[in-house]
Scaffold this active site. Structure first.
Site, mmCIF file in Angstrom:
data_model
loop_
_atom_site.group_PDB
_atom_site.id
_atom_site.type_symbol
_atom_site.label_atom_id
_atom_site.label_comp_id
_atom_site.label_asym_id
_atom_site.label_seq_id
_atom_site.Cartn_x
_atom_site.Cartn_y
_atom_site.Cartn_z
ATOM 1 C CD GLU A 95 -14.141 -9.910 8.073
ATOM 2 O OE1 GLU A 95 -13.317 -9.008 8.307
ATOM 3 O OE2 GLU A 95 -15.330 -9.699 7.766
ATOM 4 C CE LYS A 152 -19.165 -4.512 7.709
ATOM 5 N NZ LYS A 152 -18.454 -5.007 6.526
#
Length: 304
Positions: A26, A161
């Protein structure tokens, strides 16, 4: 039809045509994840780790309205210098970034979309997005999860996360039929730490086992991605009690400032990095390196 929008780097295109292993990367981590020049150095090192492990890296972004699958060093440098001026681009944003002819940094969701367009099956990132804390009131749920439900790409990450509600994230993935694999672990890593109180769906211990599961899933036309949760190396994990408190404080500050939506993750990561005096950023970089290596190993096995 896609050719009018999509530029596949010649090296990546040649590897795909020959059935060689390719790993997608990404670009939000470059533009929004860390400052220049550290972002560019990290991105190039991640690409080198993938090469060292027998695969071809394909860093993905949108530049001047063109979908780029595989970027040159000059393009990565350009993106790194532009930093926060680049638009953070998820699924809903892609057509507008393209139509306007501007630059977009791809999130997990949009990287998966462009990887699938190009025919890339393995993607390495830091951590996936998920259900945010307090989502029962805000409905703040990352588009990454819906993309995992629909797009046939394996995402190698260090878990969700830890700024997220990990339990609700796992519940959402289960509802969407997305398998969560723990690489050599039965508990879900929590990004900065190697484990959480949550279990994974399956523990698999070799890249070959993961590649076999990918093949079986997609051979049977079972749509959607796979999450491979790869714990941060032990030497680089942070103290769990410390990081939990730092995140709780950052979430409280974010709420008081009325920050939400796509601005919330960059705010929280920056606040955690600031509070830990850069220790969390160093850990973030190490876990990305670790994920890149595993992703390359999986891509090599899948290509066989």
């Amino acid at each position: 039809m896609l050719e009018q929008y999509l530029d596949i780097n010649p090296e990546v295109a040649a590897a795909l045509a020959a059935g060689k292993p390719v790993v997608a990367l990404e670009s939000t981590i470059i533009s929004h994840g860390m400052p220049y020049p550290q972002n560019v150095e990290t991105a190039l090192k991640v690409e080198q780790i993938i090469r060292d492990n027998g695969a071809v890296p394909a860093t993905i972004a949108i530049l001047k309205g063109r979908l780029k699958v595989g970027m040159t060093h000059e393009e990565i440098e350009y993106l790194g210098k532009a930093g926060l001026d680049v638009i953070k681009t998820s699924r809903r944003d892609i057509p507008f970034i393209v139509a306007k002819g501007v630059d977009g940094a791809t999130t997990v969701a949009s990287t998966m979309i462009l990887a699938q367009m190009a025919g890339i099956k393995v993607f390495a990132t830091g951590g996936i997005g998920g259900v945010h804390r307090g989502a029962q009131q805000t409905f703040d749920i990352s588009a990454d999860l819906q993309e995992l439900a629909n797009t046939d790409v394996t995402v190698v990450c260090a878990g969700a996360k830890s700024i997220l509600d990990i339990g609700l994230t796992l519940e959402y993935l289960e509802t969407q039929g997305v398998p969560v694999i723990g690489y050599q672990t039965s508990t879900l890593p929590a990004f900065y730490t190697r484990e959480s109180e949550f279990g994974v769906d399956y523990q698999l211990d070799t890249p070959a086992q993961i590649a076999a599961a990918m093949k079986a899933k997609w051979d049977m036309d079972l749509k959607g991605g796979i999450v491979v949760a790869n714990p941060i190396p032990e030497a680089h994990q942070l103290d769990r009690a410390m990081i939990d408190q730092v995140i709780a404080d950052a979430v409280a500050e974010m709420d008081s400032k009325g920050i939400f939506g796509k601005a919330s993750t960059p705010f929280l990561l920056a606040k955690v990095a600031e509070t830990t005096k850069g220790v969390s950023l160093a850990a973030n970089i190490e876990l990305v390196f670790n994920n890149a290596k595993l992703a390359a190993n999986i891509a090599v096995e899948y290509a066989k």
